[in-house]
Design a protein around this motif. Sequence first.
Motif, PDB file in Angstrom:
ATOM      1  N   PHE A 137       0.861  -1.187   0.000  1.00 23.91           N
ATOM      2  CA  PHE A 137       0.000   0.000   0.000  1.00 23.91           C
ATOM      3  C   PHE A 137       0.897   1.236   0.000  1.00 23.91           C
ATOM      4  CE2 PHE A 137      -2.730  -3.309   1.547  1.00 23.91           C
ATOM      5  CZ  PHE A 137      -4.010  -2.972   1.116  1.00 23.91           C
ATOM      6  N   SER A 138       1.273   1.665  -1.188  1.00 24.56           N
ATOM      7  CA  SER A 138       2.232   2.766  -1.293  1.00 24.56           C
ATOM      8  C   SER A 138       1.789   3.757  -2.352  1.00 24.56           C
ATOM      9  CB  SER A 138       3.628   2.219  -1.637  1.00 24.56           C
ATOM     10  OG  SER A 138       3.585   1.512  -2.863  1.00 24.56           O
ATOM     11  N   GLY A 139       2.491   4.888  -2.411  1.00 23.44           N
ATOM     12  CA  GLY A 139       2.195   5.897  -3.408  1.00 23.44           C
ATOM     13  C   GLY A 139       1.027   6.787  -3.033  1.00 23.44           C
ATOM     14  N   ASP A 140       0.622   7.642  -3.981  1.00 27.14           N
ATOM     15  CA  ASP A 140      -0.466   8.595  -3.741  1.00 27.14           C
ATOM     16  C   ASP A 140      -1.842   7.947  -3.801  1.00 27.14           C
ATOM     17  OD1 ASP A 140       1.402  10.631  -3.506  1.00 27.14           O
ATOM     18  OD2 ASP A 140       1.315  11.104  -5.656  1.00 27.14           O
ATOM     19  N   THR A 141      -1.936   6.795  -4.428  1.00 26.70           N
ATOM     20  CA  THR A 141      -3.226   6.091  -4.537  1.00 26.70           C
ATOM     21  C   THR A 141      -3.049   4.645  -4.070  1.00 26.70           C
ATOM     22  OG1 THR A 141      -2.692   5.607  -6.843  1.00 26.70           O
ATOM     23  CG2 THR A 141      -4.102   7.536  -6.408  1.00 26.70           C
ATOM     24  N   PRO A 142      -2.815   4.444  -2.772  1.00 22.26           N
ATOM     25  CA  PRO A 142      -2.463   3.119  -2.268  1.00 22.26           C
ATOM     26  C   PRO A 142      -3.567   2.070  -2.349  1.00 22.26           C
ATOM     27  CG  PRO A 142      -2.869   4.628  -0.458  1.00 22.26           C
ATOM     28  CD  PRO A 142      -2.857   5.454  -1.708  1.00 22.26           C
ATOM     29  N   LEU A 143      -4.825   2.500  -2.522  1.00 16.69           N
ATOM     30  CA  LEU A 143      -5.926   1.536  -2.512  1.00 16.69           C
ATOM     31  C   LEU A 143      -6.335   1.050  -3.899  1.00 16.69           C
ATOM     32  CD1 LEU A 143      -8.262   3.089   0.214  1.00 16.69           C
ATOM     33  CD2 LEU A 143      -6.254   1.632   0.487  1.00 16.69           C
ATOM     34  N   LEU A 159     -17.216   5.946   0.789  1.00 14.55           N
ATOM     35  CA  LEU A 159     -15.916   6.527   0.434  1.00 14.55           C
ATOM     36  C   LEU A 159     -15.154   5.636  -0.535  1.00 14.55           C
ATOM     37  CD1 LEU A 159     -13.748   8.674   0.723  1.00 14.55           C
ATOM     38  CD2 LEU A 159     -12.891   7.448   2.733  1.00 14.55           C
ATOM     39  N   VAL A 160     -15.203   4.325  -0.328  1.00 13.29           N
ATOM     40  CA  VAL A 160     -14.490   3.416  -1.235  1.00 13.29           C
ATOM     41  C   VAL A 160     -15.010   3.563  -2.667  1.00 13.29           C
ATOM     42  CG1 VAL A 160     -14.204   0.972  -1.832  1.00 13.29           C
ATOM     43  CG2 VAL A 160     -13.708   1.756   0.489  1.00 13.29           C
ATOM     44  N   ASP A 161     -16.309   3.776  -2.824  1.00 16.38           N
ATOM     45  CA  ASP A 161     -16.859   3.991  -4.172  1.00 16.38           C
ATOM     46  C   ASP A 161     -16.239   5.235  -4.799  1.00 16.38           C
ATOM     47  OD1 ASP A 161     -18.491   1.782  -3.983  1.00 16.38           O
ATOM     48  OD2 ASP A 161     -20.245   2.916  -3.315  1.00 16.38           O
ATOM     49  N   LYS A 162     -16.146   6.302  -4.008  1.00 16.18           N
ATOM     50  CA  LYS A 162     -15.573   7.557  -4.510  1.00 16.18           C
ATOM     51  C   LYS A 162     -14.098   7.384  -4.866  1.00 16.18           C
ATOM     52  CE  LYS A 162     -14.738  12.371  -3.116  1.00 16.18           C
ATOM     53  NZ  LYS A 162     -13.262  12.293  -3.272  1.00 16.18           N
ATOM     54  N   LEU A 163     -13.346   6.720  -3.988  1.00 17.07           N
ATOM     55  CA  LEU A 163     -11.924   6.504  -4.242  1.00 17.07           C
ATOM     56  C   LEU A 163     -11.699   5.610  -5.451  1.00 17.07           C
ATOM     57  CD1 LEU A 163     -10.626   6.004  -0.583  1.00 17.07           C
ATOM     58  CD2 LEU A 163     -10.365   8.034  -2.024  1.00 17.07           C
ATOM     59  N   SER A 164     -12.595   4.654  -5.636  1.00 15.68           N
ATOM     60  CA  SER A 164     -12.474   3.760  -6.787  1.00 15.68           C
ATOM     61  C   SER A 164     -12.680   4.534  -8.090  1.00 15.68           C
ATOM     62  CB  SER A 164     -13.497   2.631  -6.686  1.00 15.68           C
ATOM     63  OG  SER A 164     -13.314   1.690  -7.726  1.00 15.68           O
ATOM     64  N   THR A 165     -13.633   5.471  -8.073  1.00 13.87           N
ATOM     65  CA  THR A 165     -13.854   6.317  -9.250  1.00 13.87           C
ATOM     66  C   THR A 165     -12.625   7.177  -9.540  1.00 13.87           C
ATOM     67  OG1 THR A 165     -16.243   6.397  -8.844  1.00 13.87           O
ATOM     68  CG2 THR A 165     -15.314   8.131 -10.233  1.00 13.87           C
ATOM     69  N   ASP A 166     -12.005   7.668  -8.471  1.00 13.20           N
ATOM     70  CA  ASP A 166     -10.765   8.442  -8.638  1.00 13.20           C
ATOM     71  C   ASP A 166      -9.671   7.587  -9.277  1.00 13.20           C
ATOM     72  OD1 ASP A 166     -12.036  10.586  -7.464  1.00 13.20           O
ATOM     73  OD2 ASP A 166     -11.116  10.288  -5.493  1.00 13.20           O
ATOM     74  N   CYS A 167      -9.605   6.326  -8.842  1.00 12.10           N
ATOM     75  CA  CYS A 167      -8.591   5.419  -9.398  1.00 12.10           C
ATOM     76  C   CYS A 167      -8.765   5.242 -10.899  1.00 12.10           C
ATOM     77  CB  CYS A 167      -8.679   4.051  -8.720  1.00 12.10           C
ATOM     78  SG  CYS A 167      -8.129   4.012  -6.998  1.00 12.10           S
ATOM     79  N   THR A 168      -9.980   4.923 -11.320  1.00 15.51           N
ATOM     80  CA  THR A 168     -10.220   4.683 -12.751  1.00 15.51           C
ATOM     81  C   THR A 168     -10.053   5.970 -13.554  1.00 15.51           C
ATOM     82  OG1 THR A 168     -12.617   4.960 -12.389  1.00 15.51           O
ATOM     83  CG2 THR A 168     -11.738   2.719 -12.340  1.00 15.51           C
ATOM     84  N   GLY A 169     -10.374   7.112 -12.928  1.00 18.64           N
ATOM     85  CA  GLY A 169     -10.189   8.395 -13.599  1.00 18.64           C
ATOM     86  C   GLY A 169      -8.732   8.701 -13.867  1.00 18.64           C
ATOM     87  N   ALA A 174      -9.595  -0.228 -10.575  1.00 14.49           N
ATOM     88  CA  ALA A 174     -10.627   0.113  -9.592  1.00 14.49           C
ATOM     89  C   ALA A 174     -10.412  -0.668  -8.294  1.00 14.49           C
ATOM     90  CB  ALA A 174     -12.001  -0.218 -10.156  1.00 14.49           C
ATOM     91  N   ILE A 175     -10.974  -0.161  -7.231  1.00 11.83           N
ATOM     92  CA  ILE A 175     -10.955  -0.875  -5.959  1.00 11.83           C
ATOM     93  C   ILE A 175     -12.035  -1.950  -6.000  1.00 11.83           C
ATOM     94  CG2 ILE A 175     -11.343  -0.694  -3.471  1.00 11.83           C
ATOM     95  CD1 ILE A 175     -10.424   2.240  -3.678  1.00 11.83           C
TER      96      ILE A 175
END
Length: 285
Positions: A137-143, A159-169, A174-175
């Motif tokens: 679990f490292s970097g700016d987007t560890p999840l 929150l996990v849904d929101k973070l997952s959208t950020d990941c794919t963006g 995705a998470i």
Amino acid sequence: MRAHLQMAGLALAALAIAWSGPSGAAEVTKSAEVQRTGMLTVANTLDYAPFEYLDADGKQTGIIIELAGEVAKLVGAKLDVARTPFPSMIPGLAAGRFKVAWETFSATPERLKQVDFVMFLKAGLAVSTSPDKKASFSGDTPLCGKRIGVSAGSASDFLVDKLSTDCTGKGQAAIEKSVFNSSTDIVQAVLSDRVDARMDDATASSYFEVTSKGQLVVLPTLYEVAPLGMAIAKDDKETADMMVSALSELFKNGTYKAILDKYGMGAYAIKEPYFVGSMEALRAD
């Protein structure tokens, strides 16, 4: 003789005032329902340590259970804990099935359309994993790309849904979210490698890091640091006033801090309990 009796009566009255003052119990507001029934009914999941859980003897215990017991004493009522799944609490309040849902709710605009809150704690959301996976679990987007377990209907769930959208963006994986009905189930899922980590309140995560004896570790990043509170049916001022006044007494007499310290949660104390009927009422500390 009459004069002596009169003086004695005055002395007893003065003594009674001296004894009644420090307790502060007379200052606690009591709702009409508590006065009528003699019961303080609190909806609670009973499976979210250290806030509520069953000990080795099957007895209800934890931070919320102990605080609720102290509030019941202050209002002269018997505590009734109604075991209720977390996702059913706000609908239960809206339907009038109970007056207080005492959990660690975060206030959101959506929730505030249906309920009000009495804040009594502060925390953020944290991620826990096994020691052997911590380095991954490292970097700016560890999840991103990780399997994360959450409690159904909790702040972590959304929150996990929101973070997952950020990941794919950002062009990352995705998470993979897994939803569970109890915190115990999520912990077991991490330990059995069915998920890579769990996201939960930082307070509960810190507690599990200690009680798991090294099987779980908390990652350093905190998400959405905010106050936490119990939920009250919308516009039920009488119940809200009762809970604020009772908790205020526990803050003043040291009981609140003693209970938090007992569970190693003193760092998450707030200065005073307070009512929240809108997002504007939230405080920074």
